[in-house]
Design a protein around this motif. Sequence first.
Motif, PDB file in Angstrom:
ATOM      1  N   LEU A 194       0.064   4.251  -6.892  1.00 55.06           N
ATOM      2  CA  LEU A 194      -0.551   3.024  -7.400  1.00 55.06           C
ATOM      3  C   LEU A 194       0.125   1.785  -6.819  1.00 55.06           C
ATOM      4  O   LEU A 194      -0.547   0.846  -6.367  1.00 55.06           O
ATOM      5  N   ILE A 195       1.442   1.770  -6.830  1.00 58.19           N
ATOM      6  CA  ILE A 195       2.182   0.619  -6.300  1.00 58.19           C
ATOM      7  C   ILE A 195       1.852   0.414  -4.824  1.00 58.19           C
ATOM      8  O   ILE A 195       1.621  -0.716  -4.372  1.00 58.19           O
ATOM      9  N   SER A 196       1.820   1.505  -4.064  1.00 59.12           N
ATOM     10  CA  SER A 196       1.485   1.408  -2.640  1.00 59.12           C
ATOM     11  C   SER A 196       0.085   0.851  -2.435  1.00 59.12           C
ATOM     12  O   SER A 196      -0.141  -0.002  -1.559  1.00 59.12           O
ATOM     13  N   LEU A 197      -0.859   1.303  -3.244  1.00 55.60           N
ATOM     14  CA  LEU A 197      -2.238   0.836  -3.123  1.00 55.60           C
ATOM     15  C   LEU A 197      -2.368  -0.645  -3.449  1.00 55.60           C
ATOM     16  O   LEU A 197      -3.119  -1.374  -2.783  1.00 55.60           O
ATOM     17  N   MET A 198      -1.639  -1.103  -4.459  1.00 60.60           N
ATOM     18  CA  MET A 198      -1.704  -2.518  -4.832  1.00 60.60           C
ATOM     19  C   MET A 198      -1.140  -3.399  -3.716  1.00 60.60           C
ATOM     20  O   MET A 198      -1.687  -4.461  -3.412  1.00 60.60           O
ATOM     21  N   ILE A 199      -0.074  -2.930  -3.090  1.00 62.08           N
ATOM     22  CA  ILE A 199       0.516  -3.695  -1.979  1.00 62.08           C
ATOM     23  C   ILE A 199      -0.422  -3.700  -0.769  1.00 62.08           C
ATOM     24  O   ILE A 199      -0.696  -4.750  -0.167  1.00 62.08           O
ATOM     25  N   LEU A 200      -0.939  -2.542  -0.410  1.00 61.13           N
ATOM     26  CA  LEU A 200      -1.814  -2.434   0.758  1.00 61.13           C
ATOM     27  C   LEU A 200      -3.115  -3.206   0.571  1.00 61.13           C
ATOM     28  O   LEU A 200      -3.607  -3.853   1.499  1.00 61.13           O
ATOM     29  N   SER A 201      -3.689  -3.131  -0.633  1.00 57.44           N
ATOM     30  CA  SER A 201      -4.950  -3.836  -0.883  1.00 57.44           C
ATOM     31  C   SER A 201      -4.770  -5.351  -0.830  1.00 57.44           C
ATOM     32  O   SER A 201      -5.712  -6.078  -0.538  1.00 57.44           O
ATOM     33  N   LYS A 202      -3.538  -5.828  -1.081  1.00 57.14           N
ATOM     34  CA  LYS A 202      -3.261  -7.248  -1.032  1.00 57.14           C
ATOM     35  C   LYS A 202      -3.124  -7.727   0.408  1.00 57.14           C
ATOM     36  O   LYS A 202      -3.686  -8.780   0.788  1.00 57.14           O
ATOM     37  N   PHE A 203      -2.405  -6.961   1.225  1.00 57.74           N
ATOM     38  CA  PHE A 203      -2.104  -7.416   2.581  1.00 57.74           C
ATOM     39  C   PHE A 203      -3.038  -6.831   3.650  1.00 57.74           C
ATOM     40  O   PHE A 203      -3.164  -7.379   4.731  1.00 57.74           O
ATOM     41  N   LEU A 204      -3.682  -5.696   3.327  1.00 58.93           N
ATOM     42  CA  LEU A 204      -4.640  -5.079   4.257  1.00 58.93           C
ATOM     43  C   LEU A 204      -5.930  -4.731   3.510  1.00 58.93           C
ATOM     44  O   LEU A 204      -6.250  -3.554   3.300  1.00 58.93           O
ATOM     45  N   PRO A 205      -6.689  -5.751   3.099  1.00 63.38           N
ATOM     46  CA  PRO A 205      -7.878  -5.476   2.274  1.00 63.38           C
ATOM     47  C   PRO A 205      -9.012  -4.789   3.038  1.00 63.38           C
ATOM     48  O   PRO A 205      -9.889  -4.174   2.433  1.00 63.38           O
ATOM     49  N   PHE A 206      -9.047  -4.930   4.375  1.00 56.43           N
ATOM     50  CA  PHE A 206     -10.074  -4.294   5.224  1.00 56.43           C
ATOM     51  C   PHE A 206     -11.503  -4.698   4.852  1.00 56.43           C
ATOM     52  O   PHE A 206     -12.417  -3.880   4.844  1.00 56.43           O
ATOM     53  N   ILE A 207     -11.680  -5.998   4.530  1.00 57.11           N
ATOM     54  CA  ILE A 207     -13.046  -6.504   4.319  1.00 57.11           C
ATOM     55  C   ILE A 207     -13.217  -7.806   5.099  1.00 57.11           C
ATOM     56  O   ILE A 207     -12.255  -8.448   5.452  1.00 57.11           O
TER      57      ILE A 207
END
Length: 477
Positions: A464-477
């Motif tokens: 979960l922590i990894s996903l929150m960090i990645l979605s913030k800096f690498l949203p891919f949209i």
Amino acid sequence: MDPIFIILIGTVVVLFCIILLKLHAAISLLLAALVTGLLTSSDLIYQYAIQKGMSIQEAQSLSTEGIGRRLADAFGNTSGKIGILIALGSIIGACLMRSGGAERIIRGILRLFGKKNTSLALIFGSFTLAIPVFFDTVFYLMLPLVKSIGVKDPKKFSLYLMSVMAGGVMAHSLIPPTPGPLFVAQELGVDIGVMMIGGIVIGLITVTSGYIYAKWANKKWDLSMRDTADITIKDLKQISVTDEADLPSLSLSLLPVVLPIFFITSKTFLDLNFRENTGDLSVVEHKAHAIFSVLGDPNIALIISAVLGLHLMWYKIKNIKKFQKYVTEALTSAGMIILITASGGVFGQMLQQSGIGIRIQDLAGNYQMALLPMAFLITAAVRTAQGSATIAMVTTIGIMSGVVSAGLQFHPVYLALAIGCGSKVFSWMNDSAFWIITEMSGMEEKETVRYFSILMVVMAFSGLISLMILSKFLPFI
């Protein structure tokens, strides 16, 4: 009665019976299931059945069934899913250990990776196997190797055991084509290839955190190897000092492990190809799909593996009385595991029929949290309440669909993976895997919580922590 209170009462009953009354786990689980079922009203059962997609007539029939019939049906459903697999898995494990096949494989691993890297070989091996194969099957096939190497290095037995569990448990909920992540990806419109890549990346992160916890736990607590119904520590030690010339060849030893993996994996990917390209398949592809639909069924694949294992054991011992004795011991061990696991399935089914999924859905609608933690926590709550990771994932995607339709600020694969991570919190006595691990490894319930349940929590939250960090800096949209 509110489903949350029903679950709390059921939980208290099972813990009271096991911890304080010292009752057998099977009896405790059945008593808790009985209490849970009696407290669940027909209206709650009807609502549960409708949510599951049953017709009105089927829902009414289920809601008016007596508690005895519902308990028996739940017991039969669980036994039907795992009974044959557990029996065959126990036979395969006994054959690999008694024949020296597991010992031969372990010597090959040690020679290839070195003794210091054995746990890493186990963790990444089980992670790879668990992508197409259910965790239970991976555990059955890997446990003989863990026991064989554990007897050589008893102080690291828990590390080797947790390595297999850490590697195998996360792939089941993160990487298609296993049912949970496949369904969630389809519902969110995530490309299967993207889901597989994302699942592998997050899976490796969670496995790394699990390995760190496993090393810490191995130093913190001592988990001794114990005799189990299928083999004693004394017998394992005798096999471990066998001259290599007296052991079966590496290729024959690997066959009972590799062949079912090949069959199941082939079926999984051929099924995926068949669904996506039904009209474009050649005659050869259709025939291959038909053949592997049979051979790749886990029950059939493990039957073939068990036959190979029995041949391997007979080739080694060539003594009919010993042969019969070892098979009987394996089936005796399997019988107890099936009884306990099916009882856990009954308890889990009664919890599901209480309507806890609907209740959590109602609660989720009243709280607006950040999407990723929200999806994670809802999935975790459903999983902990009723025991099934796949059902938890399916329930959560139904709850989150309305939120998702409003638009996301990151690629939906992050949400799908958050749901997958949430499905791994928290495995306890209503989960069949909990009892399989407890009985087959010889642990007590409190030890399984320490070495398996908490391990899953660590991996899930690191995901979960990894996903929150990645979605913030690498949203891919």
